[in-house]
Scaffold this active site. Structure first.
Site, PDB file in Angstrom:
ATOM      1  N   LEU A  79       0.530  -1.309   0.344  1.00  0.00           N
ATOM      2  CA  LEU A  79      -0.131   0.272   0.035  1.00  0.00           C
ATOM      3  C   LEU A  79       1.052   1.598   0.092  1.00  0.00           C
ATOM      4  O   LEU A  79       1.611   1.787   0.571  1.00  0.00           O
ATOM      5  CB  LEU A  79      -1.029   0.538   0.761  1.00  0.00           C
ATOM      6  CG  LEU A  79      -2.019  -1.023   1.442  1.00  0.00           C
ATOM      7  CD1 LEU A  79      -2.725  -0.992   2.850  1.00  0.00           C
ATOM      8  CD2 LEU A  79      -2.890  -1.512   0.200  1.00  0.00           C
ATOM      9  N   LEU A 103       1.663   7.198  -8.787  1.00  0.00           N
ATOM     10  CA  LEU A 103       2.565   6.227  -7.448  1.00  0.00           C
ATOM     11  C   LEU A 103       2.053   4.878  -7.874  1.00  0.00           C
ATOM     12  O   LEU A 103       1.307   4.597  -8.338  1.00  0.00           O
ATOM     13  CB  LEU A 103       1.510   6.222  -6.409  1.00  0.00           C
ATOM     14  CG  LEU A 103       2.085   8.040  -4.992  1.00  0.00           C
ATOM     15  CD1 LEU A 103       1.489   7.661  -4.223  1.00  0.00           C
ATOM     16  CD2 LEU A 103       3.516   8.043  -5.584  1.00  0.00           C
ATOM     17  N   SER A 104       2.739   4.199  -7.621  1.00  0.00           N
ATOM     18  CA  SER A 104       2.730   2.253  -7.969  1.00  0.00           C
ATOM     19  C   SER A 104       3.414   1.365  -7.335  1.00  0.00           C
ATOM     20  O   SER A 104       4.981   1.665  -6.536  1.00  0.00           O
ATOM     21  CB  SER A 104       3.285   2.022  -9.306  1.00  0.00           C
ATOM     22  OG  SER A 104       3.102   0.795 -10.138  1.00  0.00           O
ATOM     23  N   GLN A 160      -4.350 -12.625 -12.914  1.00  0.00           N
ATOM     24  CA  GLN A 160      -4.109 -11.375 -13.617  1.00  0.00           C
ATOM     25  C   GLN A 160      -2.711 -11.080 -14.250  1.00  0.00           C
ATOM     26  O   GLN A 160      -2.432  -9.936 -14.350  1.00  0.00           O
ATOM     27  CB  GLN A 160      -4.540  -9.882 -13.217  1.00  0.00           C
ATOM     28  CG  GLN A 160      -3.754  -9.215 -12.070  1.00  0.00           C
ATOM     29  CD  GLN A 160      -4.528  -8.550 -11.068  1.00  0.00           C
ATOM     30  OE1 GLN A 160      -5.541  -8.783 -10.678  1.00  0.00           O
ATOM     31  NE2 GLN A 160      -4.195  -7.692 -11.170  1.00  0.00           N
ATOM     32  N   GLY A 191      -1.253   6.593  -2.773  1.00  0.00           N
ATOM     33  CA  GLY A 191      -2.204   6.597  -3.653  1.00  0.00           C
ATOM     34  C   GLY A 191      -3.291   5.493  -3.313  1.00  0.00           C
ATOM     35  O   GLY A 191      -4.892   5.975  -3.496  1.00  0.00           O
ATOM     36  N   HIS A 192      -3.458   4.173  -2.698  1.00  0.00           N
ATOM     37  CA  HIS A 192      -4.812   2.964  -2.232  1.00  0.00           C
ATOM     38  C   HIS A 192      -4.746   3.836  -1.020  1.00  0.00           C
ATOM     39  O   HIS A 192      -6.079   3.840  -0.777  1.00  0.00           O
ATOM     40  CB  HIS A 192      -4.046   2.209  -1.699  1.00  0.00           C
ATOM     41  CG  HIS A 192      -3.011   1.204  -2.626  1.00  0.00           C
ATOM     42  ND1 HIS A 192      -1.432   1.151  -2.905  1.00  0.00           N
ATOM     43  CD2 HIS A 192      -3.750   0.220  -3.514  1.00  0.00           C
ATOM     44  CE1 HIS A 192      -1.145   0.433  -3.512  1.00  0.00           C
ATOM     45  NE2 HIS A 192      -2.573  -0.114  -4.515  1.00  0.00           N
ATOM     46  N   ASP A 235      -4.878   2.722 -12.938  1.00  0.00           N
ATOM     47  CA  ASP A 235      -5.323   1.862 -13.908  1.00  0.00           C
ATOM     48  C   ASP A 235      -7.050   2.427 -14.487  1.00  0.00           C
ATOM     49  O   ASP A 235      -7.423   1.566 -14.474  1.00  0.00           O
ATOM     50  CB  ASP A 235      -6.100   0.873 -12.794  1.00  0.00           C
ATOM     51  CG  ASP A 235      -3.907   0.561 -12.078  1.00  0.00           C
ATOM     52  OD1 ASP A 235      -3.411   0.761 -12.998  1.00  0.00           O
ATOM     53  OD2 ASP A 235      -4.226   1.293 -11.205  1.00  0.00           O
TER      54      ASP A 235
HETATM   55  P1  AMP Z   1      -3.458  -2.286  -6.746  1.00  0.00           P
HETATM   56  O1  AMP Z   1      -2.783  -2.548  -6.104  1.00  0.00           O
HETATM   57  O2  AMP Z   1      -1.946  -1.502  -7.538  1.00  0.00           O
HETATM   58  O3  AMP Z   1      -3.931  -3.104  -7.659  1.00  0.00           O
HETATM   59  O4  AMP Z   1      -3.890  -0.699  -6.797  1.00  0.00           O
HETATM   60  C1  AMP Z   1      -4.923  -1.196  -5.868  1.00  0.00           C
HETATM   61  C2  AMP Z   1      -6.058   0.433  -6.502  1.00  0.00           C
HETATM   62  O5  AMP Z   1      -5.721   1.842  -6.015  1.00  0.00           O
HETATM   63  C3  AMP Z   1      -6.548  -0.098  -8.374  1.00  0.00           C
HETATM   64  O6  AMP Z   1      -7.433   0.225  -8.006  1.00  0.00           O
HETATM   65  C4  AMP Z   1      -5.447   0.967  -8.100  1.00  0.00           C
HETATM   66  O7  AMP Z   1      -6.233   1.742  -9.518  1.00  0.00           O
HETATM   67  C5  AMP Z   1      -5.561   2.025  -7.088  1.00  0.00           C
HETATM   68  N1  AMP Z   1      -4.075   2.803  -7.322  1.00  0.00           N
HETATM   69  C6  AMP Z   1      -2.877   1.817  -7.737  1.00  0.00           C
HETATM   70  N2  AMP Z   1      -2.358   3.172  -7.935  1.00  0.00           N
HETATM   71  C7  AMP Z   1      -3.030   4.601  -7.851  1.00  0.00           C
HETATM   72  C8  AMP Z   1      -2.351   6.294  -7.660  1.00  0.00           C
HETATM   73  N3  AMP Z   1      -1.582   6.278  -8.110  1.00  0.00           N
HETATM   74  N4  AMP Z   1      -3.557   6.736  -7.982  1.00  0.00           N
HETATM   75  C9  AMP Z   1      -5.009   6.423  -7.374  1.00  0.00           C
HETATM   76  N5  AMP Z   1      -5.409   5.121  -7.693  1.00  0.00           N
HETATM   77  C10 AMP Z   1      -4.346   4.221  -7.181  1.00  0.00           C
END
Ligand code: AMP
Length: 296
Positions: free
Chosen positions: A47, A199-200, A75, A50-51, A165
């Site tokens: 986390l 953020l990723s 996925q 962004g999360h 995403d």
């Molecule tokens: P993930 O853990 O990468 O599958 O992301 C979980 C959720 O968080 C997804 O709906 C993503 O689109 C969202 N998310 C990931 N990175 C960001 C970000 N930088 N800003 C907003 N939401 C994000």
């Protein structure tokens, strides 16, 4: 209803089984005198802010906030990417608690996909181009399948996804509309580093110089926005300029396209429909995506 109507606040609960999360939620629903709103934030863990922005939005709008932590093998089209995906449950638990989550649902792969598991959810059309083409059909089949399972397990009133995403959010919205899931999908804005990089969880794998180069994705999206604001209406010219800029930054471009944000079909001329600029590129070993809505 707001959170303040549910009392007293309970400590964060962590559930690893479907039965446990369901029974916790049914007890909370049964013990409230008035109907409660449950919010679900599906994540793959690791986390970051962004999360947490999704969790904060859920906290504002819902009585009970559930965050799922599940690195969904279905996925991933690339076994090395799945192996390298960061996992940090202790950190995630603390972050989720600070952001005000009530329940963490962190199932094992076997809990979600027992040995006789046989069902897939396929969303055609919007899932096919761009990420669908690059990562293979199985990517969005995996996303649609796990989101369906999570919606059925948690039965939230609202589920939160990130604009980061964008194609995933569009696939989920299409699926929820087509299959009449009784849930509202809320798409929250992308949270960025100060210089623009979205953020990723994958950013952790970028070196210092790669982090600097990775800003090229955002800069190319900004350039597309500036060209549209200056009156450019020809998609091909915008795309060519943005691609040149990414190439010049030493980043390995996979695609830069202008698409309709609901269907992900290519837009040729700016003006008649909403336009989303979408980009994917590799910086070193790390594949990054980003997008921006272009306002004529
Ligand atoms: P993930 O853990 O990468 O599958 O992301 C979980 C959720 O968080 C997804 O709906 C993503 O689109 C969202 N998310 C990931 N990175 C960001 C970000 N930088 N800003 C907003 N939401 C994000």
């Amino acid at each position: 209803m707001t959170h303040s109507t549910v009392s007293p606040p309970m400590p964060l609960r962590i559930h690893r089984t479907i039965a446990a999360v369901r029974s916790d939620l049914s007890e909370r629903r049964a013990s409230s005198a008035v109907p409660i709103t449950v919010g679900l934030v599906p994540t793959m863990g690791a986390l970051h802010s962004g999360h947490l922005s999704l969790l904060k939005r859920a906290r504002e709008q819902c009585d009970v906030v559930v965050v799922s932590l599940f690195v969904n093998p279905a996925q991933f089209n690339d076994a090395a990417d799945l192996r390298a995906y960061p996992r940090s449950e202790d950190h995630d638990r603390r972050s989720a608690e600070l952001a005000g989550a009530d329940i963490v649902f962190a199932p094992s792969v076997e809990e979600m996909y027992p040995p006789d598991y046989s069902t897939k959810v396929v969303v055609s059309g919007v899932s096919e181009p761009l990420e669908g083409a690059r990562r293979g059909r199985s990517h969005f089949e995996g996303v649609a399948t796990v989101v369906t399972k999570l919606l059925n397990i948690v039965s939230p009133e609202i589920a939160y996804f990130g604009q980061k995403d964008a194609q995933q959010a569009a696939v989920v919205q299409r699926m929820v509309a087509d299959l009449n899931f009784p849930v509202t999908i809320e798409v929250c804005p992308t949270v960025r580093e100060p210089l623009g990089l979205a953020l990723s969880s994958r950013n952790q794998r970028l070196s210092g110089s790669e982090l600097a180069r990775a800003n090229a994705l955002h800069h190319a999206l900004e350039l597309a926005g500036q060209l549209v604001a200056a009156g450019e209406r020809d998609s091909a010219r915008i795309v060519a300029r943005a691609r040149d800029q990414i190439d010049a930054a030493g980043v390995s471009l996979e695609y830069f396209e202008l698409v309709n944000p609901d269907t992900f079909r290519t837009v040729q001329v700016i003006g008649a429909e909403p336009v989303l600029a979408v980009v994917a590129a590799r910086v070193g070993d790390v594949r990054l995506i980003d997008n921006e809505l272009l306002e004529p």
